[in-house]
Motif scaffolding. Sequence first.
Motif, PDB file in Angstrom:
ATOM      1  N   TYR A   1      -2.085  -2.844   3.964  1.00 29.09           N
ATOM      2  CA  TYR A   1      -0.816  -3.564   3.797  1.00 29.09           C
ATOM      3  C   TYR A   1       0.365  -2.655   4.126  1.00 29.09           C
ATOM      4  O   TYR A   1       0.217  -1.455   4.338  1.00 29.09           O
ATOM      5  CB  TYR A   1      -0.666  -4.048   2.348  1.00 29.09           C
ATOM      6  CG  TYR A   1      -1.736  -5.011   1.895  1.00 29.09           C
ATOM      7  CD1 TYR A   1      -2.048  -6.138   2.645  1.00 29.09           C
ATOM      8  CD2 TYR A   1      -2.416  -4.810   0.699  1.00 29.09           C
ATOM      9  CE1 TYR A   1      -3.011  -7.034   2.219  1.00 29.09           C
ATOM     10  CE2 TYR A   1      -3.385  -5.701   0.263  1.00 29.09           C
ATOM     11  CZ  TYR A   1      -3.681  -6.807   1.030  1.00 29.09           C
ATOM     12  OH  TYR A   1      -4.637  -7.687   0.603  1.00 29.09           O
ATOM     13  N   LYS A   2       1.542  -3.242   4.134  1.00 23.31           N
ATOM     14  CA  LYS A   2       2.775  -2.487   4.355  1.00 23.31           C
ATOM     15  C   LYS A   2       3.124  -1.675   3.108  1.00 23.31           C
ATOM     16  O   LYS A   2       2.582  -1.888   2.038  1.00 23.31           O
ATOM     17  CB  LYS A   2       3.933  -3.438   4.691  1.00 23.31           C
ATOM     18  CG  LYS A   2       3.746  -4.209   5.981  1.00 23.31           C
ATOM     19  CD  LYS A   2       4.940  -5.119   6.220  1.00 23.31           C
ATOM     20  CE  LYS A   2       4.782  -5.917   7.508  1.00 23.31           C
ATOM     21  NZ  LYS A   2       5.937  -6.840   7.735  1.00 23.31           N
ATOM     22  N   GLY A   3       4.074  -0.743   3.265  1.00 27.77           N
ATOM     23  CA  GLY A   3       4.499   0.101   2.148  1.00 27.77           C
ATOM     24  C   GLY A   3       5.151  -0.691   1.036  1.00 27.77           C
ATOM     25  O   GLY A   3       5.875  -1.661   1.286  1.00 27.77           O
TER      26      GLY A   3
ATOM     27  N   ASP B   1      -9.115   0.111  -2.579  1.00 25.00           N
ATOM     28  CA  ASP B   1      -9.297  -1.300  -2.203  1.00 25.00           C
ATOM     29  C   ASP B   1      -8.027  -2.121  -2.405  1.00 25.00           C
ATOM     30  O   ASP B   1      -7.846  -3.162  -1.773  1.00 25.00           O
ATOM     31  CB  ASP B   1     -10.431  -1.908  -3.029  1.00 25.00           C
ATOM     32  CG  ASP B   1     -11.790  -1.314  -2.669  1.00 25.00           C
ATOM     33  OD1 ASP B   1     -11.900  -0.739  -1.564  1.00 25.00           O
ATOM     34  OD2 ASP B   1     -12.725  -1.418  -3.490  1.00 25.00           O
ATOM     35  N   SER B   2      -7.145  -1.651  -3.309  1.00 24.21           N
ATOM     36  CA  SER B   2      -5.898  -2.391  -3.566  1.00 24.21           C
ATOM     37  C   SER B   2      -4.960  -2.373  -2.368  1.00 24.21           C
ATOM     38  O   SER B   2      -3.990  -3.132  -2.324  1.00 24.21           O
ATOM     39  CB  SER B   2      -5.187  -1.796  -4.780  1.00 24.21           C
ATOM     40  OG  SER B   2      -4.922  -0.414  -4.590  1.00 24.21           O
TER      41      SER B   2
ATOM     42  N   CYS C   1       0.831  -1.201   0.000  1.00 26.80           N
ATOM     43  CA  CYS C   1       0.000   0.000   0.000  1.00 26.80           C
ATOM     44  C   CYS C   1       0.869   1.256   0.000  1.00 26.80           C
ATOM     45  O   CYS C   1       1.568   1.535   0.987  1.00 26.80           O
ATOM     46  CB  CYS C   1      -0.906   0.009   1.232  1.00 26.80           C
ATOM     47  SG  CYS C   1      -1.985   1.455   1.341  1.00 26.80           S
ATOM     48  N   GLY C   2       0.824   2.005  -1.093  1.00 30.73           N
ATOM     49  CA  GLY C   2       1.590   3.238  -1.175  1.00 30.73           C
ATOM     50  C   GLY C   2       3.082   2.998  -1.047  1.00 30.73           C
ATOM     51  O   GLY C   2       3.513   1.927  -0.612  1.00 30.73           O
ATOM     52  N   PRO C   3       3.903   3.953  -1.389  1.00 35.54           N
ATOM     53  CA  PRO C   3       5.352   3.776  -1.243  1.00 35.54           C
ATOM     54  C   PRO C   3       5.775   3.512   0.196  1.00 35.54           C
ATOM     55  O   PRO C   3       6.626   2.658   0.455  1.00 35.54           O
ATOM     56  CB  PRO C   3       5.922   5.102  -1.759  1.00 35.54           C
ATOM     57  CG  PRO C   3       4.869   5.647  -2.649  1.00 35.54           C
ATOM     58  CD  PRO C   3       3.565   5.228  -2.041  1.00 35.54           C
ATOM     59  N   LEU C   4       5.165   4.244   1.152  1.00 34.09           N
ATOM     60  CA  LEU C   4       5.569   4.142   2.556  1.00 34.09           C
ATOM     61  C   LEU C   4       4.483   3.543   3.430  1.00 34.09           C
ATOM     62  O   LEU C   4       4.602   3.537   4.657  1.00 34.09           O
ATOM     63  CB  LEU C   4       5.942   5.531   3.093  1.00 34.09           C
ATOM     64  CG  LEU C   4       7.072   6.254   2.346  1.00 34.09           C
ATOM     65  CD1 LEU C   4       7.268   7.643   2.923  1.00 34.09           C
ATOM     66  CD2 LEU C   4       8.367   5.454   2.425  1.00 34.09           C
ATOM     67  N   GLY C   5       3.403   3.051   2.850  1.00 30.38           N
ATOM     68  CA  GLY C   5       2.287   2.529   3.617  1.00 30.38           C
ATOM     69  C   GLY C   5       1.073   3.421   3.452  1.00 30.38           C
ATOM     70  O   GLY C   5       1.061   4.339   2.628  1.00 30.38           O
TER      71      GLY C   5
END
Length: 224
Positions: free
Chosen positions: A172-174, A158-159, A143-147
Amino acid sequence: MSMIGCVGSLGKNILLLSNLFFVLAGVALIGLGVATELPVLWVSDLFDDSQIIQLAPIVAIVAGCVVFTISFFGCCGVIKESQCMLVIYAFFMILLAVLKVTLCTLIIIKHDDFFDGLSRLLTESFIDDPLDFQNIERIFVCCGPLGPVSYLNATLPDSCCFRPVCTILNAYKGCNKVIENFFYAVGLATIIISAIVAAFEFLAAVISCCVANYIRIKGRQRLY
């Protein structure tokens, strides 16, 4: 001369077994390249600027195919007792071993630069097009570069989560860390496999030369 014959026969058996190992190692390299290529292919639009990421899986696949082919060539040389084929096989084994040692060295030397560039690439991709970045999130389960904090308290897509209702608590984690761990594992596996295969290739080259010499002596005996 019976001792020479015994040593030659032993060398042939060892060479056949080592070539079986090389065949399996070639298949392993091909599998490793495919396992790396598929995720990269799915998000190739985001990795267009990174030649290392694009080429590394292809190099592994090509190396695996070359190892597989030369190993098969070596098996034919042993079975047919062809001195010429064995010498050529030994030459290519030494060449492949040198290339693998070079590959391992480059991976170790370029390690920090690669991961710095990867983190920068992911961050830029997220800023330029967050919607396309969701493809990376789905593929690498991140999820995202850093979370989730990368979305600055906006609604998370939703991803970013396993469940449809996505929040910071179940996100999720970054992606930076997840993808770094993925490529680190791939790089470490490549180094280990390449180093082991290179050691066996040097040994196979020596044994191949010994078997070729045995075949030469055996051929001379038949003339007398």
